[in-house]
Design a protein around this motif. Sequence first.
Motif, PDB file in Angstrom:
ATOM      1  N   GLY A  18       0.789  -1.222   0.000  1.00 47.13           N
ATOM      2  CA  GLY A  18       0.000   0.000   0.000  1.00 47.13           C
ATOM      3  C   GLY A  18       0.819   1.269   0.000  1.00 47.13           C
ATOM      4  N   ILE A  19       2.139   1.160   0.040  1.00 49.34           N
ATOM      5  CA  ILE A  19       3.010   2.340   0.006  1.00 49.34           C
ATOM      6  C   ILE A  19       2.951   2.980  -1.374  1.00 49.34           C
ATOM      7  N   ALA A  20       2.799   4.297  -1.396  1.00 48.46           N
ATOM      8  CA  ALA A  20       2.915   5.063  -2.639  1.00 48.46           C
ATOM      9  C   ALA A  20       4.391   5.423  -2.797  1.00 48.46           C
ATOM     10  N   HIS A  21       5.048   4.775  -3.729  1.00 52.72           N
ATOM     11  CA  HIS A  21       6.501   4.901  -3.865  1.00 52.72           C
ATOM     12  C   HIS A  21       6.883   6.067  -4.777  1.00 52.72           C
ATOM     13  N   PHE A  22       7.579   7.052  -4.198  1.00 53.54           N
ATOM     14  CA  PHE A  22       8.186   8.136  -4.974  1.00 53.54           C
ATOM     15  C   PHE A  22       9.716   8.086  -4.837  1.00 53.54           C
ATOM     16  N   ASP A  23      10.220   6.912  -4.462  1.00 56.10           N
ATOM     17  CA  ASP A  23      11.651   6.721  -4.241  1.00 56.10           C
ATOM     18  C   ASP A  23      12.325   6.022  -5.410  1.00 56.10           C
ATOM     19  N   GLY A  24      11.678   6.000  -6.578  1.00 58.40           N
ATOM     20  CA  GLY A  24      12.236   5.327  -7.738  1.00 58.40           C
ATOM     21  C   GLY A  24      13.637   5.759  -8.123  1.00 58.40           C
ATOM     22  N   PRO A  25      13.999   7.062  -8.018  1.00 57.47           N
ATOM     23  CA  PRO A  25      15.372   7.447  -8.358  1.00 57.47           C
ATOM     24  C   PRO A  25      16.429   6.768  -7.502  1.00 57.47           C
ATOM     25  N   GLY A  26      16.049   6.299  -6.324  1.00 57.34           N
ATOM     26  CA  GLY A  26      16.979   5.572  -5.474  1.00 57.34           C
ATOM     27  C   GLY A  26      16.941   4.076  -5.709  1.00 57.34           C
ATOM     28  N   GLY A  27      15.935   3.613  -6.432  1.00 58.44           N
ATOM     29  CA  GLY A  27      15.777   2.182  -6.691  1.00 58.44           C
ATOM     30  C   GLY A  27      14.312   1.823  -6.787  1.00 58.44           C
ATOM     31  N   THR A  28      13.949   1.068  -7.833  1.00 56.47           N
ATOM     32  CA  THR A  28      12.551   0.720  -8.043  1.00 56.47           C
ATOM     33  C   THR A  28      12.186  -0.569  -7.307  1.00 56.47           C
ATOM     34  N   GLN A  29      10.897  -0.844  -7.270  1.00 57.29           N
ATOM     35  CA  GLN A  29      10.409  -2.131  -6.796  1.00 57.29           C
ATOM     36  C   GLN A  29      10.666  -3.183  -7.881  1.00 57.29           C
ATOM     37  N   THR A  30      10.564  -4.450  -7.499  1.00 54.65           N
ATOM     38  CA  THR A  30      10.995  -5.535  -8.381  1.00 54.65           C
ATOM     39  C   THR A  30       9.833  -6.454  -8.738  1.00 54.65           C
ATOM     40  N   PRO A  31       9.645  -6.740 -10.028  1.00 52.17           N
ATOM     41  CA  PRO A  31       8.574  -7.654 -10.412  1.00 52.17           C
ATOM     42  C   PRO A  31       8.878  -9.095 -10.023  1.00 52.17           C
ATOM     43  N   ARG A  32       7.824  -9.858  -9.870  1.00 55.93           N
ATOM     44  CA  ARG A  32       7.942 -11.261  -9.463  1.00 55.93           C
ATOM     45  C   ARG A  32       8.844 -12.048 -10.414  1.00 55.93           C
ATOM     46  N   GLU A  33       8.762 -11.733 -11.700  1.00 57.24           N
ATOM     47  CA  GLU A  33       9.530 -12.475 -12.689  1.00 57.24           C
ATOM     48  C   GLU A  33      11.034 -12.373 -12.453  1.00 57.24           C
ATOM     49  N   VAL A  34      11.481 -11.240 -11.948  1.00 53.07           N
ATOM     50  CA  VAL A  34      12.910 -11.056 -11.676  1.00 53.07           C
ATOM     51  C   VAL A  34      13.326 -11.899 -10.472  1.00 53.07           C
ATOM     52  N   GLY A  35      12.525 -11.857  -9.428  1.00 55.47           N
ATOM     53  CA  GLY A  35      12.824 -12.682  -8.257  1.00 55.47           C
ATOM     54  C   GLY A  35      12.814 -14.163  -8.586  1.00 55.47           C
ATOM     55  N   ASP A  36      11.858 -14.579  -9.436  1.00 50.38           N
ATOM     56  CA  ASP A  36      11.780 -15.993  -9.824  1.00 50.38           C
ATOM     57  C   ASP A  36      13.025 -16.417 -10.608  1.00 50.38           C
ATOM     58  N   ALA A  37      13.494 -15.543 -11.494  1.00 47.85           N
ATOM     59  CA  ALA A  37      14.676 -15.877 -12.300  1.00 47.85           C
ATOM     60  C   ALA A  37      15.911 -16.008 -11.418  1.00 47.85           C
ATOM     61  N   ILE A  38      16.036 -15.127 -10.433  1.00 51.15           N
ATOM     62  CA  ILE A  38      17.171 -15.202  -9.512  1.00 51.15           C
ATOM     63  C   ILE A  38      17.117 -16.505  -8.716  1.00 51.15           C
ATOM     64  N   ALA A  39      15.942 -16.822  -8.177  1.00 47.05           N
ATOM     65  CA  ALA A  39      15.800 -18.039  -7.373  1.00 47.05           C
ATOM     66  C   ALA A  39      16.038 -19.287  -8.215  1.00 47.05           C
ATOM     67  N   ALA A  40      15.493 -19.308  -9.435  1.00 45.20           N
ATOM     68  CA  ALA A  40      15.634 -20.488 -10.288  1.00 45.20           C
ATOM     69  C   ALA A  40      17.095 -20.729 -10.651  1.00 45.20           C
ATOM     70  N   THR A  41      17.826 -19.664 -10.927  1.00 48.07           N
ATOM     71  CA  THR A  41      19.243 -19.813 -11.277  1.00 48.07           C
ATOM     72  C   THR A  41      20.054 -20.275 -10.081  1.00 48.07           C
ATOM     73  N   LEU A  42      19.748 -19.704  -8.926  1.00 48.41           N
ATOM     74  CA  LEU A  42      20.527 -20.007  -7.726  1.00 48.41           C
ATOM     75  C   LEU A  42      20.280 -21.424  -7.209  1.00 48.41           C
ATOM     76  N   THR A  43      19.068 -21.955  -7.445  1.00 52.92           N
ATOM     77  CA  THR A  43      18.730 -23.279  -6.906  1.00 52.92           C
ATOM     78  C   THR A  43      18.847 -24.392  -7.933  1.00 52.92           C
TER      79      THR A  43
END
Length: 401
Positions: A18-43
């Motif tokens: 529910g956070i309204a994020h205006f902190d994108g210049p410091g770093g964006t939020q991450t989509p599920r697909e990116v987290g899944d790719a990291i986990a799949a590669t690591l495991t």
Amino acid sequence: MTYDVDELRTHFPSLASGIAHFDGPGGTQTPREVGDAIAATLTAPLSNRGTVAASEANADAAVAGFRSAGADLLGVPADGIVHGRSATQLTYDFSRALAKDWRPGDEVVVSRLDHDANVRPWVQAAERAGLTVRWIDFDPATGELVWESVEAALTPRTRLVAVTAASNLIGTRPPVRRIADAAHAVGALVWVDGVHYSAHEFADVPALGADFFVCSPYKFLGPHCGVLAAAPELLERLHPDKLLPSTDVVPERFELGTLPYEQLAGVTAAVDFLAGIAGDADLTRRERLRATWAATEAHELRLRGRIEDGLREFGHAVVVHSRAEERTPTLLLSLPGRRTADAYRFLATRGVLAPAGSFYAYEPFRRLGLDDDGGLRLGLAPYSTDDDVDRVLAGLAEFLS
């Protein structure tokens, strides 16, 4: 294409907070697909790179996928893509490699508009090598780069010009191609900080005239790391310090130690996710990325216009320092008579994240004449919504009252 921000947001588990994020210049939020790719590669089976075992092939595929994704994202050959822990680390590493050919009396040029990561590495390398440092200025009243300062800074002794493609503090997009052409005319190389730029503008490194271009995937939905793009033949001319047994092949000669394969897979997934926003599978990935950036830019600039309209209603209670004609959807505010750090904390209690500070933009912060309290930065991202805009404006109105 129709930009469906509501559908886009369903891919980001963190937005359920529910956070309204205006902190994108410091770093964006991450989509599920990116987290899944990291986990799949690591495991999955994973070893050092090779071709004999499946685990070795998985590592090699992660590297190849990363280079191909970086090439499509930035418009350079795949063997011109270098991974780094961060854009800062890459800049420090390359400043040392480039400085091997510098001689006392040579000159480097840096900008008052830049994040310190594109200032201090060059200033420190110049000091060690006995070079003169010259400065490009910007007008704090307009946020525009002062072209006369570019002309004054360049001489036949200039070896390198370091400049941002977009200010992470006030969003200004200076005329990088014009600067690059002027620098090349005196025989200098051009290092472009594209960290903030690449989050909001479609990057074409050759078109910008950049010899070196660095960006950070975590600013555009990816994992925390840095990427450098350059022509492979230019990279061949540089010889960094490295371990004797390690490869001297470009671009691997610049990537010290074992690569984080799961992180590389995350970058590839982020690029694929961004390319998928445009939705036309008949296009190449680079063409789809171009379409995505056009769509997200239109969305973000529309929201920026709504914020700017709302801020004008506050009159002299809010000063907007982002004023350049060409700029990203990033606004730096000061609040005369009030502390922006207090506004930051107040908004956070309303579920709005708009950080305050100087954001490592040491030189532009000083040039704007702001005090140590910092400025309040509102940065938009592809998943920002009209409701987010309403909430930040309502929160500011409540704070100012």
